[in-house]
Design an enzyme around this catalytic site. Sequence first.
Site, PDB file in Angstrom:
ATOM      1  N   ASN A   1       2.412  -5.456 -13.358  1.00 33.01           N
ATOM      2  CA  ASN A   1       2.315  -4.036 -12.978  1.00 33.01           C
ATOM      3  C   ASN A   1       3.673  -3.334 -12.911  1.00 33.01           C
ATOM      4  O   ASN A   1       3.763  -2.141 -13.116  1.00 33.01           O
ATOM      5  CB  ASN A   1       1.535  -3.863 -11.664  1.00 33.01           C
ATOM      6  CG  ASN A   1       2.319  -4.287 -10.455  1.00 33.01           C
ATOM      7  OD1 ASN A   1       3.154  -5.203 -10.537  1.00 33.01           O
ATOM      8  ND2 ASN A   1       2.093  -3.658  -9.323  1.00 33.01           N
TER       9      ASN A   1
ATOM     10  N   SER B   1      -0.671 -12.198  -6.793  1.00 27.11           N
ATOM     11  CA  SER B   1      -1.842 -12.174  -5.918  1.00 27.11           C
ATOM     12  C   SER B   1      -1.650 -13.044  -4.685  1.00 27.11           C
ATOM     13  O   SER B   1      -0.861 -13.990  -4.673  1.00 27.11           O
ATOM     14  CB  SER B   1      -3.073 -12.670  -6.689  1.00 27.11           C
ATOM     15  OG  SER B   1      -3.004 -14.066  -6.833  1.00 27.11           O
TER      16      SER B   1
ATOM     17  N   GLU C   1       5.733 -11.850  -2.478  1.00 26.91           N
ATOM     18  CA  GLU C   1       5.281 -10.468  -2.237  1.00 26.91           C
ATOM     19  C   GLU C   1       3.899 -10.372  -2.855  1.00 26.91           C
ATOM     20  O   GLU C   1       3.742 -10.529  -4.057  1.00 26.91           O
ATOM     21  CB  GLU C   1       6.273  -9.479  -2.860  1.00 26.91           C
ATOM     22  CG  GLU C   1       6.117  -8.077  -2.259  1.00 26.91           C
ATOM     23  CD  GLU C   1       4.971  -7.305  -2.888  1.00 26.91           C
ATOM     24  OE1 GLU C   1       3.881  -7.263  -2.283  1.00 26.91           O
ATOM     25  OE2 GLU C   1       5.154  -6.766  -3.982  1.00 26.91           O
TER      26      GLU C   1
ATOM     27  N   CYS D   1       1.367  -2.420  -5.814  1.00 25.73           N
ATOM     28  CA  CYS D   1       1.208  -3.105  -4.525  1.00 25.73           C
ATOM     29  C   CYS D   1       1.248  -2.083  -3.409  1.00 25.73           C
ATOM     30  O   CYS D   1       0.683  -2.285  -2.344  1.00 25.73           O
ATOM     31  CB  CYS D   1       2.347  -4.077  -4.280  1.00 25.73           C
ATOM     32  SG  CYS D   1       2.462  -5.300  -5.542  1.00 25.73           S
TER      33      CYS D   1
HETATM   34  C1  UN1 Z   1       4.848  -2.914  -6.841  1.00 24.69           C
HETATM   35  O1  UN1 Z   1       3.822  -2.262  -6.978  1.00 24.69           O
HETATM   36  O2  UN1 Z   1       4.810  -4.138  -6.738  1.00 24.69           O
HETATM   37  O3  UN1 Z   1       7.440   1.705  -4.245  1.00 24.69           O
HETATM   38  C2  UN1 Z   1       6.194  -2.295  -6.881  1.00 24.69           C
HETATM   39  C3  UN1 Z   1       6.918   1.701  -5.358  1.00 24.69           C
HETATM   40  C4  UN1 Z   1       7.704   1.215  -6.543  1.00 24.69           C
HETATM   41  C5  UN1 Z   1       7.606  -0.270  -6.674  1.00 24.69           C
HETATM   42  C6  UN1 Z   1       6.209  -0.824  -6.656  1.00 24.69           C
HETATM   43  N1  UN1 Z   1       9.079   1.596  -6.380  1.00 24.69           N
HETATM   44  O4  UN1 Z   1       5.771   2.095  -5.528  1.00 24.69           O
END
Ligand code: UN1
Length: 498
Positions: free
Chosen positions: A155, A232, A253, A287
Amino acid sequence: MVKDLLNVDKLKNYIDGEWHEVEKSTGVVNPATGEKIVDVPLSDKGAVDQAAAAAKRAQKEWALVPAPQRAEILYEVGNIMKERKEEIAKLLTLENGKVLEEAMGEVQEGIDMAFYMAGEGRRLFGQTTPAELQNKFAMSVREPIGVVGIITPWNFPIAIATWKSFPAIVAGNAVVWKPATETPIMAHKMIEIFEEAGLPKGVMNVVYGSGSSVGDAMVHHDDIQVISFTGSNEVGRSIARDCGSQLKKYSLEMGGKNAVIVMEDADLDLAVEGIIWSAFGTSGQRCTACSRVIVHEDVKEELEEKILKGMKQLSIGNGLDEGVRVGPVINEAGMEKIQKYIEIGKEEGAKLLAGGHVMDEGDYSKGHYFAPTLFTDATGDMRIAQEEIFGPVLALIPVSSFDEAIEINNSVSYGLSSSIFTQDVNKVFKAKRDLDTGIVYVNAGTTGAEIHLPFGGSKGTGNGHRDSGIQALDVFTEWKAVYVDFSGKLQRAQIDTE
Ligand code: UN1
């Protein structure tokens, strides 16, 4: 278009500064069109063994290069990324589907990380501190760990790779990298850039393949001393178990179930902009994506109407087309998961206000498009309000007080990002204190973390480590305490105190 931007038909592993062809491979598909764009190797354990051996050899020399010189390479990497930003971003849109503007933003995160971590070449601070005894000196210094294994998701295939590899490299480690098989082109581009910038061979190695084969071999490899993973929860937990039993360091993460809280005094138009951007940008596949809106009952109806109005303005399509705001979902498995949660939400009794279906008419039928979806009258305990969906699906949860909003925000097993829209300074500071997430936004959506701050979260989101920020260095370095006694005699700490 891929052919114009990528000079190979088949990607190869990159080990010890050489490209290695792998017999087995699989096709990579553009999620916007369903077209195969390139072949990616499916490597086995043998390739990981080779990469780890190369990294181990290279790291010994690399660690002896002064950190400011190591950093010079990252400055060069940043400059090249800047020059080639558009080319990389287009390829990112082609393999990942995110809209070009967001792809440009992602490459920018990588550029920012390059310059930020290059600056660390002249810092990498430790501490000096008084010693307990006379004529004795004490300090702590960072040492590289050795060979680090990084496993990155589809992603944010370039940004997350830079969050992990740049601090590792500036700190004097060598890297074995397994990129997601859905988005391997970004790894190929990064290697081209590292080569051009003059990174010595063996410091950065790429092994393509599945988690069960390449990832597993990395996790179990004796010469890979730390694993940094984004992906995941299920895979993260198994990495934790395997690394734990080997006493191997690991940084995880694993996503979020992020909420925007909208209080009764909020600027609703601003809140709607923040919600739409963080819920439907990247088709909800961040995420940090907002998948819950916790709204005060006094403004619930008005907010609902405004969100629906905003959603109508979202144009959905190929991320390379002008004006498109929401691109496709990564693949069929992603679509099925989202569809499953739509059914769950309906069964649980949430009210579907918009979307909730696959888009398969006309050109949409070729790609993986899911209509932006809004549920309302959800409750905090529903599965659609608890589990990560990773798609353009938003659930509105009405509440009657600030305290209830905080409680519902914190009732999930994740703790990555949260946000509150309010004009009340007291609520702002209470929320900052009480929201149980690694990232808190005030009067902004849940996405948009900047690379010089720690990225990660509490509970099921991670295991206490952070990507990016100065904190990332803690993952890729070992602390060493150093005592220098210049008294010329044996001084016993804690005993010779008089
Ligand atoms: C992610 O989705 O793992 O803060 C990273 C954010 C982006 C990074 C997302 N700078 O949404």
